[in-house]
Design a protein around this motif. Structure first.
Motif, short mmCIF file in Angstrom:
data_model
loop_
_atom_site.label_atom_id
_atom_site.label_comp_id
_atom_site.label_asym_id
_atom_site.label_seq_id
_atom_site.Cartn_x
_atom_site.Cartn_y
_atom_site.Cartn_z
N SER A 51 0.77 -1.32 -0.09
CA SER A 51 -0.02 -0.09 -0.09
C SER A 51 0.90 1.35 -0.07
CB SER A 51 -0.76 -0.16 1.23
OG SER A 51 -1.41 1.38 1.50
N THR A 52 0.59 2.29 -0.94
CA THR A 52 1.40 3.58 -1.01
C THR A 52 1.36 4.17 0.41
OG1 THR A 52 -0.36 4.59 -2.11
CG2 THR A 52 1.33 3.66 -3.42
N ASN A 53 0.25 4.01 1.05
CA ASN A 53 -0.14 4.90 2.17
C ASN A 53 0.84 4.15 3.38
OD1 ASN A 53 -2.30 6.35 1.17
ND2 ASN A 53 -3.62 5.81 2.95
N GLN A 75 -0.77 -2.27 -6.20
CA GLN A 75 -0.72 -2.46 -4.95
C GLN A 75 -1.25 -3.51 -4.40
OE1 GLN A 75 -1.59 1.51 -2.55
NE2 GLN A 75 -3.33 0.99 -3.92
N GLY A 78 -4.01 -2.76 -1.24
CA GLY A 78 -4.61 -1.46 -1.11
C GLY A 78 -5.70 -1.27 -0.23
N ARG A 79 -5.57 0.02 0.56
CA ARG A 79 -6.51 0.07 1.65
C ARG A 79 -7.54 1.09 1.24
NH1 ARG A 79 -2.00 -0.18 6.36
NH2 ARG A 79 -3.05 1.61 7.39
N GLY A 80 -8.79 0.79 1.75
CA GLY A 80 -9.97 1.70 1.43
C GLY A 80 -10.49 2.41 2.75
N ARG A 81 -11.72 3.12 2.65
CA ARG A 81 -12.19 3.68 3.61
C ARG A 81 -12.96 2.38 4.43
NH1 ARG A 81 -16.28 7.50 3.07
NH2 ARG A 81 -15.99 8.11 5.26
N TRP A 86 -8.99 -1.99 -1.40
CA TRP A 86 -9.06 -1.26 -2.66
C TRP A 86 -8.18 -2.02 -3.76
CZ3 TRP A 86 -11.62 2.98 -4.14
CH2 TRP A 86 -11.49 3.54 -5.29
N LYS A 146 -18.50 5.46 -9.43
CA LYS A 146 -17.12 6.01 -8.57
C LYS A 146 -15.65 5.71 -9.42
CE LYS A 146 -14.54 4.98 -4.12
NZ LYS A 146 -15.06 4.81 -2.79
N GLY A 149 -11.10 7.26 -4.99
CA GLY A 149 -11.50 7.12 -3.45
C GLY A 149 -10.19 7.80 -2.84
N ILE A 150 -10.53 8.23 -1.56
CA ILE A 150 -9.47 9.01 -1.03
C ILE A 150 -9.36 8.41 0.62
CG2 ILE A 150 -8.48 11.35 -0.15
CD1 ILE A 150 -10.15 12.34 -2.65
N ILE A 168 -4.66 8.47 -2.56
CA ILE A 168 -5.69 8.55 -3.76
C ILE A 168 -5.49 7.55 -4.57
CG2 ILE A 168 -6.21 10.11 -5.65
CD1 ILE A 168 -4.48 12.16 -4.06
C1 BTN Z 1 -11.87 4.53 -0.51
O1 BTN Z 1 -12.12 3.48 0.22
O2 BTN Z 1 -12.87 5.24 -1.16
C2 BTN Z 1 -10.71 5.20 -0.55
C3 BTN Z 1 -9.74 4.36 -1.34
C4 BTN Z 1 -8.32 4.78 -1.17
C5 BTN Z 1 -7.24 3.85 -2.17
C6 BTN Z 1 -5.84 4.79 -2.26
S1 BTN Z 1 -4.89 3.98 -3.51
C7 BTN Z 1 -3.45 4.68 -3.02
C8 BTN Z 1 -3.56 4.66 -1.40
N1 BTN Z 1 -2.98 3.73 -0.84
C9 BTN Z 1 -3.97 2.66 -0.46
O3 BTN Z 1 -3.60 1.52 0.24
N2 BTN Z 1 -5.22 3.17 -0.34
C10 BTN Z 1 -4.87 4.66 -0.98
#
Ligand code: BTN
Length: 295
Positions: A51-53, A75, A78-81, A86, A146, A149-150, A168
């Protein structure tokens, strides 16, 4: 004449193959395209990360990384809200995290998610010409689906802000979605019928962000951005369903206030009488849906 297969020729062939498949991101090329003063001037590029976060949070512990942008081609986690994952496949998305090390109050940090939504929305409009909108607080939608997502995360030391990471995720050139995602997700390519030049879009978003961030930072609120944000808010003047962990209700979305909360007009029984009330909905633990679907 046959060419000797060296490390260099193998590299060149590999580059050609990957170039055929998608526009390869390149950190020094992106840095050169950046017209900002600070935001996105330094780019840390990775081919594949979880994950870039997560990477951005590690880099955010070192000083002098305010404005550094972490980008990955793929990723794996990848993580979402709200704890969701993600989907971030290789080559066709923009998966990036911006590191900020600002001197602001912790409780003001979540407003940066809305600042980012505004910047991404304007960047998409400028580069693609598409009519994108913001779904409160921070999804970008086109034709009811959509595209971005952020996810904003932060780390603190002794109750002081160490860094804010704004993740993002943009479905840029994605053609395929799972059956489940297809219902609510789309991509810029699917909507415009054209391949998107990711580098230009990243540079445009960073430029808008720098400008909006300057407005936010003056008073650490969204006062100077409310008008622009509400103009782009797809939920405005629409019925929305507010879904909390223990309750849900329906009301009319009016727009945001200067802290980024959504103002929702609804009816409540107060001492046996039906009254119109305006609720202030804070982002974080709630989901907002349209009454008949995602928007
Ligand atoms: C959402 O759930 O709407 C938020 C999604 C965010 C995804 C981005 S991709 C780049 C960054 N790294 C992650 O792991 N998540 C965010």
């Amino acid at each position: 004449m046959s060419k000797e297969i060296t490390k260099e020729t193998t590299k060149a062939i590999m580059k050609e193959i990957t170039k055929d498949q998608y526009e390869q991101l390149d950190s020094s090329f992106i840095e050169k395209q950046m017209t900002t003063k600070c935001i996105g001037k330094k780019v840390a590029y990775y081919n594949e990360v979880d994950s870039t976060n997560v990477i951005a949070k590690q880099l955010g512990k070192k000083p002098d990384n305010h404005g550094t942008l972490v980008l990955a081609e793929q990723q794996n986690a990848g993580r979402g809200r709200l704890g969701r994952n993600w989907s971030s496949p290789k080559g066709d998305g923009i998966w990036m995290s911006l590191i900020l090390q600002p001197d602001i109050r912790i409780e003001h940090a979540s407003m940066l998610t809305l600042v980012t939504a505004l910047a991404v929305n304007q960047g998409i409009r400028k580069v693609t010409g598409l009519n994108s909108f913001i779904k409160w607080p921070n999804d970008i939608v086109i034709n009811g689906k959509k595209v971005c997502g952020i996810l904003t995360e932060m780390s603190t030391i002794n109750e002081k802000l160490e860094c804010i990471v704004i993740g993002i995720g943009i479905n840029a050139n994605r053609d395929l979605f799972s059956e489940e995602l297809k219902i609510t997700a789309t991509s810029l390519k699917l909507e415009s019928g054209k391949e998107i030049e990711r580098t230009s879009l990243i540079a445009a978003i960073m430029l808008y962000f720098e400008s909006y961030y300057g407005i936010f930072a003056k008073e650490e609120n969204l006062k100077g951005l409310i008008h622009d944000y509400n103009k782009m808010l797809i939920n405005r003047n629409r019925q929305v369903k507010i879904i909390g962990s223990n309750s849900e209700y329906i009301g009319l979305a009016l727009g945001i206030n200067e802290t980024g909360a959504l103002l929702v007009q609804t009816e409540e029984m107060i001492t046996g009488e039906k009254k119109t009330v305006i609720k202030t909905v804070m982002s974080g633990e709630v989901s907002v849906r349209g009454v008949y679907g995602y928007v």
